[in-house]
Motif scaffolding. Structure first.
Motif, mmCIF file in Angstrom:
data_model
loop_
_atom_site.group_PDB
_atom_site.id
_atom_site.type_symbol
_atom_site.label_atom_id
_atom_site.label_comp_id
_atom_site.label_asym_id
_atom_site.label_seq_id
_atom_site.Cartn_x
_atom_site.Cartn_y
_atom_site.Cartn_z
ATOM 1 N N ILE A 179 0.827 -1.208 0.000
ATOM 2 C CA ILE A 179 0.000 0.000 0.000
ATOM 3 C C ILE A 179 0.862 1.259 0.000
ATOM 4 O O ILE A 179 0.523 2.252 -0.655
ATOM 5 N N HIS A 180 1.983 1.232 0.694
ATOM 6 C CA HIS A 180 2.834 2.415 0.800
ATOM 7 C C HIS A 180 3.826 2.542 -0.357
ATOM 8 O O HIS A 180 4.600 3.511 -0.392
ATOM 9 N N SER A 181 3.802 1.619 -1.297
ATOM 10 C CA SER A 181 4.773 1.653 -2.393
ATOM 11 C C SER A 181 4.421 2.719 -3.424
ATOM 12 O O SER A 181 3.256 3.089 -3.607
ATOM 13 N N VAL A 182 5.442 3.203 -4.108
ATOM 14 C CA VAL A 182 5.242 4.153 -5.200
ATOM 15 C C VAL A 182 4.434 3.497 -6.316
ATOM 16 O O VAL A 182 3.552 4.118 -6.911
ATOM 17 N N ALA A 183 4.736 2.242 -6.611
ATOM 18 C CA ALA A 183 4.037 1.547 -7.693
ATOM 19 C C ALA A 183 2.541 1.472 -7.435
ATOM 20 O O ALA A 183 1.732 1.584 -8.373
ATOM 21 N N PHE A 184 2.147 1.291 -6.185
ATOM 22 C CA PHE A 184 0.718 1.240 -5.868
ATOM 23 C C PHE A 184 0.077 2.603 -6.088
ATOM 24 O O PHE A 184 -1.026 2.694 -6.641
ATOM 25 N N ARG A 185 0.743 3.665 -5.688
ATOM 26 C CA ARG A 185 0.182 5.012 -5.893
ATOM 27 C C ARG A 185 0.011 5.321 -7.377
ATOM 28 O O ARG A 185 -0.941 6.004 -7.773
ATOM 29 N N ARG A 186 0.919 4.816 -8.189
ATOM 30 C CA ARG A 186 0.832 5.108 -9.626
ATOM 31 C C ARG A 186 -0.405 4.490 -10.271
ATOM 32 O O ARG A 186 -0.825 4.933 -11.350
ATOM 33 N N LEU A 187 -0.986 3.475 -9.652
ATOM 34 C CA LEU A 187 -2.146 2.812 -10.251
ATOM 35 C C LEU A 187 -3.331 3.753 -10.430
ATOM 36 O O LEU A 187 -4.220 3.481 -11.231
ATOM 37 N N ARG A 188 -3.362 4.863 -9.696
ATOM 38 C CA ARG A 188 -4.509 5.767 -9.837
ATOM 39 C C ARG A 188 -4.508 6.489 -11.178
ATOM 40 O O ARG A 188 -5.520 7.061 -11.580
ATOM 41 N N HIS A 189 -3.384 6.460 -11.885
ATOM 42 C CA HIS A 189 -3.306 7.084 -13.201
ATOM 43 C C HIS A 189 -2.965 6.058 -14.286
ATOM 44 O O HIS A 189 -2.312 6.384 -15.270
ATOM 45 N N LYS A 190 -3.419 4.813 -14.068
ATOM 46 C CA LYS A 190 -3.207 3.782 -15.086
ATOM 47 C C LYS A 190 -4.551 3.211 -15.523
ATOM 48 O O LYS A 190 -5.448 2.986 -14.711
ATOM 49 N N THR A 191 -4.661 2.946 -16.810
ATOM 50 C CA THR A 191 -5.908 2.506 -17.429
ATOM 51 C C THR A 191 -6.363 1.151 -16.898
ATOM 52 O O THR A 191 -5.554 0.236 -16.735
ATOM 53 N N ARG A 245 -6.799 1.402 -12.538
ATOM 54 C CA ARG A 245 -6.145 0.244 -11.918
ATOM 55 C C ARG A 245 -6.212 0.294 -10.393
ATOM 56 O O ARG A 245 -6.323 -0.739 -9.737
ATOM 57 N N LEU A 246 -6.124 1.477 -9.822
ATOM 58 C CA LEU A 246 -6.146 1.581 -8.368
ATOM 59 C C LEU A 246 -7.504 1.182 -7.808
ATOM 60 O O LEU A 246 -7.590 0.358 -6.878
ATOM 61 N N THR A 247 -8.583 1.757 -8.340
ATOM 62 C CA THR A 247 -9.903 1.423 -7.812
ATOM 63 C C THR A 247 -10.234 -0.041 -8.077
ATOM 64 O O THR A 247 -10.848 -0.714 -7.241
ATOM 65 N N HIS A 248 -9.818 -0.545 -9.226
ATOM 66 C CA HIS A 248 -10.023 -1.974 -9.498
ATOM 67 C C HIS A 248 -9.318 -2.825 -8.452
ATOM 68 O O HIS A 248 -9.894 -3.779 -7.915
ATOM 69 N N SER A 249 -8.068 -2.501 -8.134
ATOM 70 C CA SER A 249 -7.311 -3.292 -7.162
ATOM 71 C C SER A 249 -7.966 -3.254 -5.787
ATOM 72 O O SER A 249 -8.014 -4.265 -5.075
ATOM 73 N N LEU A 250 -8.490 -2.096 -5.399
ATOM 74 C CA LEU A 250 -9.188 -1.993 -4.121
ATOM 75 C C LEU A 250 -10.460 -2.837 -4.115
ATOM 76 O O LEU A 250 -10.795 -3.476 -3.106
ATOM 77 N N GLU A 251 -11.171 -2.845 -5.232
ATOM 78 C CA GLU A 251 -12.401 -3.637 -5.314
ATOM 79 C C GLU A 251 -12.092 -5.135 -5.300
ATOM 80 O O GLU A 251 -12.821 -5.926 -4.672
ATOM 81 N N VAL A 252 -11.018 -5.536 -5.963
ATOM 82 C CA VAL A 252 -10.595 -6.936 -5.904
ATOM 83 C C VAL A 252 -10.274 -7.322 -4.463
ATOM 84 O O VAL A 252 -10.661 -8.391 -3.982
ATOM 85 N N ALA A 253 -9.562 -6.428 -3.754
ATOM 86 C CA ALA A 253 -9.186 -6.708 -2.368
ATOM 87 C C ALA A 253 -10.409 -6.860 -1.475
ATOM 88 O O ALA A 253 -10.436 -7.716 -0.572
ATOM 89 N N GLN A 254 -11.424 -6.045 -1.704
ATOM 90 C CA GLN A 254 -12.641 -6.154 -0.888
ATOM 91 C C GLN A 254 -13.316 -7.505 -1.107
ATOM 92 O O GLN A 254 -13.720 -8.178 -0.143
#
Length: 385
Positions: free
Chosen positions: A40-52, A66-75
């Motif tokens: 969660i604290h990684s730079v790569a994770f933060r970048r997902l908010r601007h990836k298709t 990609r970020l919201t998708h990853s959060l939804e998968v985690a839920q």
């Protein structure tokens, strides 16, 4: 709940590659909780908010990235792990990290990057996820990478099943970590994989309808959609279409989750596995859809490929996205001096291409567009829907 011996135990972890100095303030967290937090604290994770996710440069703020998708998968993954009595933190870590290796513009960008470096071993987003976590993220003083536990790395490598022919990136990680690529992964990793399917199947329906690319009446020809739509109409006659769409997505997720839970329990009972090592040696995936649900889910995927992912409205944008990544790769091949010093991997063509791949794959969509406009020329990715 399942037999607790099937649950991955952080206190029985095979450990981390590098011993860690725990004299600093670490807090009361076990190995898998630390892995999740590091992701969660990684730079790569933060970048997902601007990836298709599906839509490149969408005209609106309500579409998944990609970020919201990853959060939804985690839920979804964590909810299933809790119900089955599996390790929620390991499941969540795997769900959150599963897409870290995607380059800009999703699969369009991945296809372009793979073609650009095919003669240097190619590119695979899953292998690149492992490369990010074991090499490219460097927040710690004593080693490269996040130094995640063996179970997290193994789960990411094999969440879609055993790997018989790993690409170069995954093969390099395997040399250091011994991920036993020919076996299956933990139940938590298998849950993460199917949570990904459940999330994007249903949320892509939601986004496709919102964008007007999917036609509701045509979509109702898909059996699982029609069945749930009729049930919603029966429960809520005259319901507003937007609320009905939200109910459709929610109900289909619930049905798929319930099916996975029941089928997984049945498979585990039939297999006779009694601990995590026997899960890895079972010779088959133990988490999955029932045959009937698997058939319905395949039909939904087939429809989405034909009418959303490969649809006419998205093709010009995807071609433009591929052109951006291809253009960046070409200019960095012709002008190796443009590659920032921190991305140089050594001498020779292969080393340069892999450093270039790391650099491009780490770009967000906006950063890739900006670099293309600086080095190559204008970019037109205006959404057409």
């Amino acid at each position: 709940m399942l037999d607790p011996r099937l649950r991955s135990d952080p206190h029985q972890s095979r450990g981390r590659l590098h011993d860690e100095d725990d004299r600093g303030p670490r807090g009361p967290r076990d190995a898998f909780q630390r892995d999740r937090d590091r992701i969660i604290h990684s730079v790569a994770f933060r970048r997902l908010r601007h990836k298709t996710q599906v839509f490149v440069a969408p005209d609106g703020d309500h579409y998944r990235v990609r970020l919201t998708h990853s959060l939804e998968v985690a839920q979804i993954g964590r909810a299933m792990a809790r119900t089955l009595g599996l390790n929620e933190d390991l499941t969540e870590a795997l769900c959150l990290a599963h897409d870290l290796g995607h380059p800009p513009f999703g699969h369009a960008g991945e296809d372009a990057l793979e073609a650009a470096v095919a003669h240097a071993g190619g590119f695979d987003h899953n292998g690149h996820s492992l490369r990010i976590l074991t090499l490219l993220e460097c927040p710690y003083p004593g080693h490269d990478g996040l130094n995640l536990s063996w179970e997290t790395l193994e789960g990411l490598a094999k969440h879609n099943g055993p790997v018989s022919a790993p690409g170069w990136a995954l093969a390099k990680v395997d040399v250091d970590h011994g991920l036993e690529l020919s076996s299956h992964a933990s139940l938590e990793a298998q849950l993460a994989a199917i949570a990904d399917d459940i999330a994007y199947d249903n949320h892509d329906v939601d986004d496709g309808l919102r964008a007007g690319i999917l036609d509701l009446q045509a979509l109702l020809e898909v059996p699982i959609v029609a069945r749930h739509w009729r049930a919603i109409e029966a429960r809520h006659p005259g319901l507003d279409p937007d609320r009905k769409r939200a109910a459709l997505v929610r109900d289909m997720i619930g049905t798929m989750v319930g099916d996975v839970l029941a089928e997984t329990r049945a498979r585990i009972t039939a297999s006779g596995v009694g601990n995590v090592d026997e899960v890895r040696a079972a010779g088959r995936t133990l988490v999955g859809f029932s045959p009937a649900m698997a058939a319905e889910e395949r039909a939904l995927k087939k429809y989405l490929y034909a009418n959303l992912y490969d649809s006419d409205p998205l093709q010009p944008i995807r071609r433009g996205a591929k052109n951006v990544v291809t253009g960046l790769a070409q200019v960095l091949i012709e002008r190796p001096d443009l590659l920032p010093a921190g991305w140089v991997r050594g001498e020779g063509e292969t080393a340069h291409l892999r450093g270039m791949t790391d650099y491009i794959a780490g770009m967000t969509d906006p950063f890739a567009i900006a670099r293309h406009e600086q080095w190559v020329g204008p970019v037109d990715l205006e959404a057409k829907f």
